[in-house]
Design an enzyme around this catalytic site. Structure first.
Site, PDB file in Angstrom:
ATOM      1  N   SER A  31     121.848 -54.133 -95.477  1.00 30.46           N
ATOM      2  CA  SER A  31     120.454 -53.650 -95.555  1.00 30.46           C
ATOM      3  C   SER A  31     119.600 -54.285 -94.461  1.00 30.46           C
ATOM      4  O   SER A  31     118.402 -54.066 -94.390  1.00 30.46           O
ATOM      5  CB  SER A  31     119.865 -53.975 -96.938  1.00 30.46           C
ATOM      6  OG  SER A  31     120.027 -55.344 -97.234  1.00 30.46           O
ATOM      7  N   ASN A 118     119.163 -61.752-106.493  1.00 30.31           N
ATOM      8  CA  ASN A 118     118.544 -60.723-107.336  1.00 30.31           C
ATOM      9  C   ASN A 118     117.071 -61.027-107.630  1.00 30.31           C
ATOM     10  O   ASN A 118     116.216 -60.147-107.533  1.00 30.31           O
ATOM     11  CB  ASN A 118     119.332 -60.571-108.644  1.00 30.31           C
ATOM     12  CG  ASN A 118     120.758 -60.121-108.385  1.00 30.31           C
ATOM     13  OD1 ASN A 118     121.092 -59.760-107.249  1.00 30.31           O
ATOM     14  ND2 ASN A 118     121.595 -60.140-109.408  1.00 30.31           N
ATOM     15  N   THR A 163      85.053 -21.094-105.097  1.00 32.30           N
ATOM     16  CA  THR A 163      86.079 -21.159-106.140  1.00 32.30           C
ATOM     17  C   THR A 163      87.015 -20.010-105.813  1.00 32.30           C
ATOM     18  O   THR A 163      86.567 -18.970-105.306  1.00 32.30           O
ATOM     19  CB  THR A 163      85.504 -21.001-107.561  1.00 32.30           C
ATOM     20  OG1 THR A 163      84.826 -19.741-107.643  1.00 32.30           O
ATOM     21  CG2 THR A 163      84.525 -22.109-107.927  1.00 32.30           C
ATOM     22  N   HIS A 164      88.278 -20.201-106.040  1.00 30.85           N
ATOM     23  CA  HIS A 164      89.300 -19.197-105.656  1.00 30.85           C
ATOM     24  C   HIS A 164      89.221 -18.886-104.166  1.00 30.85           C
ATOM     25  O   HIS A 164      89.591 -17.796-103.744  1.00 30.85           O
ATOM     26  CB  HIS A 164      89.152 -17.907-106.475  1.00 30.85           C
ATOM     27  CG  HIS A 164      88.975 -18.145-107.938  1.00 30.85           C
ATOM     28  ND1 HIS A 164      90.035 -18.212-108.825  1.00 30.85           N
ATOM     29  CD2 HIS A 164      87.863 -18.391-108.682  1.00 30.85           C
ATOM     30  CE1 HIS A 164      89.578 -18.457-110.049  1.00 30.85           C
ATOM     31  NE2 HIS A 164      88.256 -18.583-109.984  1.00 30.85           N
ATOM     32  N   SER A 285      99.160 -25.825 -76.848  1.00 30.87           N
ATOM     33  CA  SER A 285     100.444 -25.161 -77.010  1.00 30.87           C
ATOM     34  C   SER A 285     101.148 -25.154 -75.669  1.00 30.87           C
ATOM     35  O   SER A 285     100.503 -25.107 -74.621  1.00 30.87           O
ATOM     36  CB  SER A 285     100.201 -23.731 -77.505  1.00 30.87           C
ATOM     37  OG  SER A 285     101.264 -22.888 -77.107  1.00 30.87           O
ATOM     38  N   LYS A 291      95.208 -22.349 -76.680  1.00 28.46           N
ATOM     39  CA  LYS A 291      95.245 -22.938 -78.013  1.00 28.46           C
ATOM     40  C   LYS A 291      94.696 -24.358 -78.088  1.00 28.46           C
ATOM     41  O   LYS A 291      94.885 -25.166 -77.201  1.00 28.46           O
ATOM     42  CB  LYS A 291      96.695 -22.968 -78.543  1.00 28.46           C
ATOM     43  CG  LYS A 291      97.267 -21.628 -78.904  1.00 28.46           C
ATOM     44  CD  LYS A 291      96.533 -20.924 -80.029  1.00 28.46           C
ATOM     45  CE  LYS A 291      96.760 -21.560 -81.377  1.00 28.46           C
ATOM     46  NZ  LYS A 291      98.082 -21.268 -81.935  1.00 28.46           N
ATOM     47  N   ASN A 293      94.968 -26.884 -81.305  1.00 27.40           N
ATOM     48  CA  ASN A 293      95.506 -26.939 -82.665  1.00 27.40           C
ATOM     49  C   ASN A 293      95.126 -28.231 -83.388  1.00 27.40           C
ATOM     50  O   ASN A 293      95.164 -29.301 -82.787  1.00 27.40           O
ATOM     51  CB  ASN A 293      97.031 -26.825 -82.622  1.00 27.40           C
ATOM     52  CG  ASN A 293      97.478 -25.504 -82.031  1.00 27.40           C
ATOM     53  OD1 ASN A 293      96.850 -24.472 -82.244  1.00 27.40           O
ATOM     54  ND2 ASN A 293      98.562 -25.541 -81.274  1.00 27.40           N
ATOM     55  N   GLU A 298      97.156 -31.235 -89.640  1.00 23.85           N
ATOM     56  CA  GLU A 298      98.390 -30.611 -90.128  1.00 23.85           C
ATOM     57  C   GLU A 298      99.438 -31.658 -90.492  1.00 23.85           C
ATOM     58  O   GLU A 298     100.150 -31.534 -91.479  1.00 23.85           O
ATOM     59  CB  GLU A 298      98.951 -29.669 -89.062  1.00 23.85           C
ATOM     60  CG  GLU A 298      98.127 -28.406 -88.899  1.00 23.85           C
ATOM     61  CD  GLU A 298      98.573 -27.613 -87.671  1.00 23.85           C
ATOM     62  OE1 GLU A 298      99.628 -26.979 -87.747  1.00 23.85           O
ATOM     63  OE2 GLU A 298      97.868 -27.656 -86.655  1.00 23.85           O
ATOM     64  N   TYR A 325     120.534 -56.158-112.625  1.00 26.59           N
ATOM     65  CA  TYR A 325     120.508 -55.752-111.207  1.00 26.59           C
ATOM     66  C   TYR A 325     121.723 -54.888-110.875  1.00 26.59           C
ATOM     67  O   TYR A 325     122.846 -55.164-111.301  1.00 26.59           O
ATOM     68  CB  TYR A 325     120.511 -56.989-110.297  1.00 26.59           C
ATOM     69  CG  TYR A 325     120.582 -56.602-108.824  1.00 26.59           C
ATOM     70  CD1 TYR A 325     119.434 -56.297-108.108  1.00 26.59           C
ATOM     71  CD2 TYR A 325     121.820 -56.479-108.169  1.00 26.59           C
ATOM     72  CE1 TYR A 325     119.493 -55.903-106.775  1.00 26.59           C
ATOM     73  CE2 TYR A 325     121.886 -56.082-106.832  1.00 26.59           C
ATOM     74  CZ  TYR A 325     120.717 -55.786-106.156  1.00 26.59           C
ATOM     75  OH  TYR A 325     120.784 -55.378-104.846  1.00 26.59           O
ATOM     76  N   GLN A 330     119.000 -51.786-103.822  1.00 23.51           N
ATOM     77  CA  GLN A 330     118.795 -51.983-102.383  1.00 23.51           C
ATOM     78  C   GLN A 330     118.164 -50.732-101.761  1.00 23.51           C
ATOM     79  O   GLN A 330     117.516 -50.809-100.725  1.00 23.51           O
ATOM     80  CB  GLN A 330     120.144 -52.293-101.733  1.00 23.51           C
ATOM     81  CG  GLN A 330     120.071 -52.547-100.256  1.00 23.51           C
ATOM     82  CD  GLN A 330     121.330 -53.218 -99.747  1.00 23.51           C
ATOM     83  OE1 GLN A 330     121.596 -54.385-100.069  1.00 23.51           O
ATOM     84  NE2 GLN A 330     122.129 -52.501 -98.988  1.00 23.51           N
ATOM     85  N   LYS A 333     114.091 -49.922-100.792  1.00 21.51           N
ATOM     86  CA  LYS A 333     113.269 -50.389 -99.668  1.00 21.51           C
ATOM     87  C   LYS A 333     112.833 -49.307 -98.702  1.00 21.51           C
ATOM     88  O   LYS A 333     111.650 -49.234 -98.348  1.00 21.51           O
ATOM     89  CB  LYS A 333     113.991 -51.509 -98.931  1.00 21.51           C
ATOM     90  CG  LYS A 333     114.014 -52.759 -99.765  1.00 21.51           C
ATOM     91  CD  LYS A 333     114.949 -53.790 -99.265  1.00 21.51           C
ATOM     92  CE  LYS A 333     115.307 -54.712-100.398  1.00 21.51           C
ATOM     93  NZ  LYS A 333     115.982 -54.036-101.542  1.00 21.51           N
TER      94      LYS A 333
HETATM   95  N1  ARG Z   1     120.082 -56.761-100.170  1.00 21.53           N
HETATM   96  C1  ARG Z   1     120.051 -56.790-101.576  1.00 21.53           C
HETATM   97  C2  ARG Z   1     118.977 -55.817-102.103  1.00 21.53           C
HETATM   98  O1  ARG Z   1     118.249 -55.357-101.328  1.00 21.53           O
HETATM   99  C3  ARG Z   1     119.759 -58.155-102.071  1.00 21.53           C
HETATM  100  C4  ARG Z   1     120.242 -58.423-103.451  1.00 21.53           C
HETATM  101  C5  ARG Z   1     121.718 -58.443-103.474  1.00 21.53           C
HETATM  102  N2  ARG Z   1     122.227 -58.861-104.730  1.00 21.53           N
HETATM  103  C6  ARG Z   1     123.493 -58.677-105.032  1.00 21.53           C
HETATM  104  N3  ARG Z   1     123.832 -59.078-106.213  1.00 21.53           N
HETATM  105  N4  ARG Z   1     124.341 -58.083-104.253  1.00 21.53           N
HETATM  106  O2  ARG Z   1     118.904 -55.516-103.252  1.00 21.53           O
END
Ligand code: ARG
Length: 465
Positions: A31, A118, A163-164, A285, A291, A293, A298, A325, A330, A333
């Site tokens: 990660s 964790n 309205t509408h 454009s 144009k 825009n 948007e 956990y 993971q 994120k």
């Molecule tokens: N990179 C992990 C996460 O984002 C950290 C926690 C990992 N824990 C584990 N028991 N493998 O969740």
């Protein structure tokens, strides 16, 4: 460089394993590419944890000092782009810990006492999100101020209210803008409420069941500015409600920005011609030279879909996850980080774009006179003279039909023409049928009268402080 353990290629690959992970597994489970941004929070939380370990007698003062110094250096390395990130080491936590061990030796190896990744990652994400919420709250305020500035200029500018998407009743543009102020006010309140639940400390829950060490969780909470403790270790390491909640708040913020954007886009169409958006927020454009825009508006509209998607992704991530956990978490994120980035950038450009909106008062006014926008005022006029409202409604409906046939507005009918529909109509009807008369008459809290709009702006400015 960190020393590699004998049995595997990374620090969490212990003697338990008989073969290294494949390159694909490594990349699939890592990660680091996205959780790097948690580094400053990871370091802060680690220092707080170490200080507490020292205070309760688990870690010596010497080791704590070594950890503190090592972390200081690591902070500097990260800030200056010199930190030796290694994908081998899976995530931000192991990267930092390994570097610490390389820098300070055994003291670094003691840091992970009474802690697990964790509870560590849950703490980092909460710290990150808390500061994101604080930034977003400020940006909402800036957008609210920009709305108030524009509303002030247009407290008496007449436009058709819809309205509408059909002309309904005249309103002031200032009043219309204040509707968005209210939406953002609720967004801000929601974030403040969400922050309370984000700001609880999971650290101390360790892997899932707590720890056998005599830790002082309150000390860590205080140092890190948490309001309190997550009170169940299993929940603490697995809960991502706070991320879902935040993303729901963000989806609503984007929804509000998208509604205003949609209106700007419509209004910039020459069919409306209500507004011009400054050139610096528009693009041309590649084929049609004429144009201009409204791309920014948007994209604000389009990016809403992306945040809504993240909300669904997070809800789906959590659905049916068994305690406690799971590595699934993971996956919280990327949607969360992208939500924060999207909302931050959207609010910034939204607030910048508002002063760049030029209003065409004439076009607004012209459309307001074209849809019999004061028909309700005529019905109210008759009702105030004693005609039951339903009968008044019917009489005015017939008068509108007559005016439509004539191809003119109600206010352009002669008195004797109007009187065909009710003898209660007198000369005093004309101010009632005027746009200004209609607007001025709606003078109560929440009404569109310029006087009320100005009062609402004053109240709003006070609220913002
Ligand atoms: N990179 C992990 C996460 O984002 C950290 C926690 C990992 N824990 C584990 N028991 N493998 O969740």
């Amino acid at each position: 460089m960190t020393k590699k353990s004998k049995s595997g290629s990374s620090k969490n690959r212990s003697g338990r394993f008989s073969e290294p992970v494949t390159g694909l597994t490594k990349r699939f489970t890592a990660s680091l590419d996205f959780d790097k941004r948690l580094a400053p929070y990871d370091i802060r939380a680690s220092v707080a944890h170490a200080r507490m370990l020292n205070a309760v007698g688990i870690l010596s003062a010497k080791d704590f000092a070594a950890i503190q110094n090592g972390m200081k250096q690591i902070n500097g390395e990260i800030a200056s782009g010199k930190f030796p990130w290694q994908l081998e080491l899976e995530d931000v936590h192991i990267n930092i810990e390994s570097r610490l061990i390389a820098l300070v030796g055994d003291a670094g190896k003691r840091l992970h006492t009474a802690r697990s990744r964790n509870d560590q990652v849950a703490t980092d994400v909460r710290l990150y999100l808390r500061s994101a919420i604080d930034e977003i709250s400020k940006l909402i305020k800036a957008a609210q101020n920009a709305l108030l500035d524009l509303a002030e200029k247009h407290a008496a500018t007449v436009m058709p209210g819809f309205t509408h998407l059909q002309v309904a009743q005249p309103v002031t543009f200032g009043h219309h803008l204040l509707a968005y102020f209210e939406m953002l006010k609720r967004d801000s309140e929601r974030l403040t409420d969400c922050r309370r639940r984000v700001n609880q400390l999971p650290l101390g829950s360790a892997a899932l069941a707590g720890t056998s060490y005599p830790i002082d969780r309150m000390q860590v909470a205080k140092e890190l500015g948490f309001d309190g403790l997550c009170e169940n270790s299993l929940d603490a390491v697995s809960d991502r409600d706070f991320a879902v909640e935040f993303t729901a708040c963000a989806a609503l913020i984007m929804t509000h920005l998208s509604r205003f954007s949609e209106e700007l886009i419509l209004w910039m169409n020459p069919g409306f011609g209500f507004v011009e958006i400054a050139d610096r927020f528009c693009t041309g454009s590649s084929i049609m030279p004429q144009k201009k825009n409204p791309d920014v508006a948007e994209l604000l509209r389009g990016k809403t879909g992306r945040v809504n998607g993240h909300l669904v992704a997070l809800l789906t991530l959590m659905k049916a996850q068994p305690l406690a956990y799971n590595k699934d978490n993971q996956e919280d994120k990327e949607p969360l980080f992208d939500t924060v980035d999207t909302v931050v950038n959207s609010l910034k450009i939204f607030a910048e774009m508002l002063p760049g909106i030029r209003v065409n008062r004439e076009a607004m006014r012209k459309m307001a006179t074209q849809g019999h926008a004061t028909a309700t005022d005529l019905a109210d006029y008759l009702a105030k003279k004693g005609l039951p409202f339903r009968d008044a409604h019917e009489a005015v409906a017939k008068a509108v039909r007559f005016a439509v046939k004539r191809g003119c507005d109600l206010s352009e009918l002669k008195l004797n023409e109007l009187r065909q529909f009710s003898k209660l109509i007198g000369k005093d009807v004309y101010p009632v049928l005027s746009l200004e008369g209609s607007i001025k008459s709606r003078s109560h809290v929440g009404g569109t009268a310029p006087k009320q709009v100005k009062a609402a702006i004053l109240r709003a400015r006070k609220q913002l402080g």
